[in-house]
Scaffold this motif. Sequence first.
Motif, PDB file in Angstrom:
ATOM      1  N   ALA A   1     -12.738  -8.744  34.857  1.00 62.04           N
ATOM      2  CA  ALA A   1     -12.290  -8.230  35.980  1.00 62.04           C
ATOM      3  C   ALA A   1     -13.287  -8.578  37.116  1.00 62.04           C
ATOM      4  O   ALA A   1     -12.901  -8.680  38.329  1.00 62.04           O
ATOM      5  CB  ALA A   1     -12.238  -6.691  35.974  1.00 62.04           C
TER       6      ALA A   1
ATOM      7  N   ALA B   1      -7.676  -5.021  32.904  1.00 57.64           N
ATOM      8  CA  ALA B   1      -7.877  -3.934  33.357  1.00 57.64           C
ATOM      9  C   ALA B   1      -6.735  -2.732  33.210  1.00 57.64           C
ATOM     10  O   ALA B   1      -6.825  -1.413  32.819  1.00 57.64           O
ATOM     11  CB  ALA B   1      -8.255  -3.941  34.894  1.00 57.64           C
TER      12      ALA B   1
ATOM     13  N   GLN C   1      -5.444  -7.251  36.501  1.00 51.76           N
ATOM     14  CA  GLN C   1      -6.976  -7.532  36.306  1.00 51.76           C
ATOM     15  C   GLN C   1      -7.663  -6.832  37.600  1.00 51.76           C
ATOM     16  O   GLN C   1      -8.598  -7.459  38.448  1.00 51.76           O
ATOM     17  CB  GLN C   1      -7.554  -8.873  36.332  1.00 51.76           C
ATOM     18  CG  GLN C   1      -8.698  -9.313  35.591  1.00 51.76           C
ATOM     19  CD  GLN C   1      -8.644  -8.673  34.244  1.00 51.76           C
ATOM     20  OE1 GLN C   1      -8.660  -7.678  34.022  1.00 51.76           O
ATOM     21  NE2 GLN C   1      -8.605  -9.673  33.177  1.00 51.76           N
TER      22      GLN C   1
ATOM     23  N   ASN D   1     -10.133  -4.947  39.713  1.00 51.46           N
ATOM     24  CA  ASN D   1     -11.545  -4.821  39.593  1.00 51.46           C
ATOM     25  C   ASN D   1     -11.968  -3.390  39.281  1.00 51.46           C
ATOM     26  O   ASN D   1     -11.498  -2.483  39.573  1.00 51.46           O
ATOM     27  CB  ASN D   1     -12.291  -5.056  40.807  1.00 51.46           C
ATOM     28  CG  ASN D   1     -13.852  -4.973  40.875  1.00 51.46           C
ATOM     29  OD1 ASN D   1     -14.312  -4.380  40.753  1.00 51.46           O
ATOM     30  ND2 ASN D   1     -14.050  -6.419  40.991  1.00 51.46           N
TER      31      ASN D   1
END
Length: 241
Positions: free
Chosen positions: A55, A211, A230, A232
């Motif tokens: 990520a 994620a 993905q 963060n």
Amino acid sequence: MRAIRRLLGTATLVAVLLAIAFALYAFAKSRPQDLPWTPLDLAEPPGMFTAGKLADLGDDFPACRALLDKAGIAYQALASVTAGQCGYDDAVRLPAEGARRIGFAPRGVGMACPVAAALAMWEWNVLQPAAERHFGSRVRTIEHFGSYSCRRMYGRSAGDWSEHARANALDVAGFVLANGTRVSVVRDWSGAGAKPAFLREVRDGACHLFATVLSPDYNAAHRDHFHLDQANRAAGWRACR
């Protein structure tokens, strides 16, 4: 006698600390992917910190591309796109044989680099082993509904923007195996047998690399696909459902 006991106690403590240090060193050498400070290597099996490292690649496009290069993943870096709240500057297009052997339908899908990196690890460590176990055949093609789409979540007129608005997600609809078997999320999620078991296994495996993983278990909007993104870690949202 007291001095001797103190000396022996100190020696024992030193010996224990050395033993712990040696064990940690041995662990780091054998399982570097399970340590938060070791560099990410797409060729390594997933570890405890792999998802977070993937990520975080969204903050470093050159580093992400270098990892794809090192792993032998063919790709084309895409030009940046800016469209109001939408767009991307770290996307890559995977050709028909983008992740070493696997293809995509439709072909040539583009996505944020961290999604492509996680997708490759998912294929090698989860998808292909599961297909071999359940069907005795490898996955030839990933069928998908796309990645980049300038829209808010669920296509609403207001609210949070979707990760698709930054090409930071891929919607996977199904798989075609080398022996011709087709596995569809919408048709094969429910029930018993190899196909539902395979779909659940690859969904669960994706949770260690992406994620956010949303499946038909999440809501009706995902009845026909897996949403893999993905986002963060700073976004504060992680899900596996």
